[in-house]
Write a protein that holds these residues in place. Structure first.
Motif, PDB file in Angstrom:
ATOM      1  N   TRP A  34       0.556  -1.071  -0.106  1.00  0.00           N
ATOM      2  CA  TRP A  34       0.126   0.203   0.011  1.00  0.00           C
ATOM      3  C   TRP A  34       0.841   1.605   0.245  1.00  0.00           C
ATOM      4  O   TRP A  34       0.519   1.912  -0.142  1.00  0.00           O
ATOM      5  CB  TRP A  34      -0.569   0.317   1.337  1.00  0.00           C
ATOM      6  N   LEU A  35       2.014   1.065   0.703  1.00  0.00           N
ATOM      7  CA  LEU A  35       2.717   2.158   1.058  1.00  0.00           C
ATOM      8  C   LEU A  35       3.535   2.475  -0.837  1.00  0.00           C
ATOM      9  O   LEU A  35       3.418   3.837  -1.012  1.00  0.00           O
ATOM     10  CB  LEU A  35       4.091   2.362   2.330  1.00  0.00           C
ATOM     11  N   LEU A  36       4.077   1.632  -1.546  1.00  0.00           N
ATOM     12  CA  LEU A  36       4.133   1.882  -2.876  1.00  0.00           C
ATOM     13  C   LEU A  36       3.652   2.592  -3.229  1.00  0.00           C
ATOM     14  O   LEU A  36       4.334   3.332  -4.526  1.00  0.00           O
ATOM     15  CB  LEU A  36       4.525   0.453  -3.367  1.00  0.00           C
ATOM     16  N   THR A  37       2.072   2.197  -3.720  1.00  0.00           N
ATOM     17  CA  THR A  37       1.411   3.263  -4.677  1.00  0.00           C
ATOM     18  C   THR A  37       0.872   4.147  -3.961  1.00  0.00           C
ATOM     19  O   THR A  37       0.103   4.939  -4.844  1.00  0.00           O
ATOM     20  CB  THR A  37      -0.526   2.051  -4.399  1.00  0.00           C
ATOM     21  N   GLN A  38       0.959   4.599  -2.553  1.00  0.00           N
ATOM     22  CA  GLN A  38       0.839   5.788  -2.468  1.00  0.00           C
ATOM     23  C   GLN A  38       2.114   6.906  -2.879  1.00  0.00           C
ATOM     24  O   GLN A  38       1.746   8.527  -2.782  1.00  0.00           O
ATOM     25  CB  GLN A  38       1.255   6.294  -0.775  1.00  0.00           C
ATOM     26  N   ILE A  39       3.523   6.293  -3.671  1.00  0.00           N
ATOM     27  CA  ILE A  39       4.453   7.445  -4.240  1.00  0.00           C
ATOM     28  C   ILE A  39       3.845   8.166  -5.229  1.00  0.00           C
ATOM     29  O   ILE A  39       3.624   7.345  -6.055  1.00  0.00           O
ATOM     30  CB  ILE A  39       5.905   6.181  -4.141  1.00  0.00           C
ATOM     31  N   PRO A  40       4.353   9.518  -5.397  1.00  0.00           N
ATOM     32  CA  PRO A  40       3.998   9.658  -6.579  1.00  0.00           C
ATOM     33  C   PRO A  40       5.317   9.919  -7.370  1.00  0.00           C
ATOM     34  O   PRO A  40       5.596  10.832  -7.367  1.00  0.00           O
ATOM     35  CB  PRO A  40       3.621  11.412  -5.915  1.00  0.00           C
TER      36      PRO A  40
END
Length: 141
Positions: A34-40
């Motif tokens: 989930w954290l990886l998906t939040q990286i712009p």
């Protein structure tokens, strides 16, 4: 088979402990994904191209409009600029209200475009995410 100094055998853990460890590992893995998906990533790609160098040109405003948005009204300008080889590009920028009111059709605005990717441009005083500004400063230092 006997245990030695380096290969110790341990008793099998109880089922609730094994299930808890499995659930905990699954939760950490899901949280990491989930954290990886939040990286712009799009902002990282843009700033990487800009870090290779930008050129300053003066673009011409050809449209000015207020666009309703869920967070309020966006004050947007559309502008036209040319790279060194004479290729025309069109850009759009969200501007602060004070500057947006002063700009008219035909006004000149300072625009930076990436040397490696001329279609990637930004107006000098446009509204940008704070993260993007900090990333740009960090990459240039």
């Amino acid at each position: 088979m006997t245990a030695d100094q380096f290969h110790r055998t341990s008793p099998v853990r109880p089922l609730p402990v094994r299930l808890f460890r499995y659930a905990l590992g699954l939760a950490f893995t899901a949280g990491f994904v989930w954290l990886l998906t939040q990286i712009p990533y799009d902002i990282f790609r843009q700033e990487r191209a800009r870090a290779m160098g930008e050129r300053l040109v003066h673009a011409t405003v050809f449209e000015k409009k207020a666009v309703p948005d869920q967070d309020g009204t966006l004050l947007v300008i559309s502008y036209r600029y040319y790279d060194l080889s004479g290729v025309e590009y069109i850009g759009v920028a969200n501007m602060p209200e004070v500057l947006w009111k002063r700009l008219q059709k035909g006004s000149k605005v300072p625009v930076y475009y990436a040397r490696s990717k001329p279609q990637l441009s930004r107006v000098r005083y446009m509204i940008e995410p704070e993260f993007q500004k900090r990333l740009r400063d960090w990459l240039r230092d």
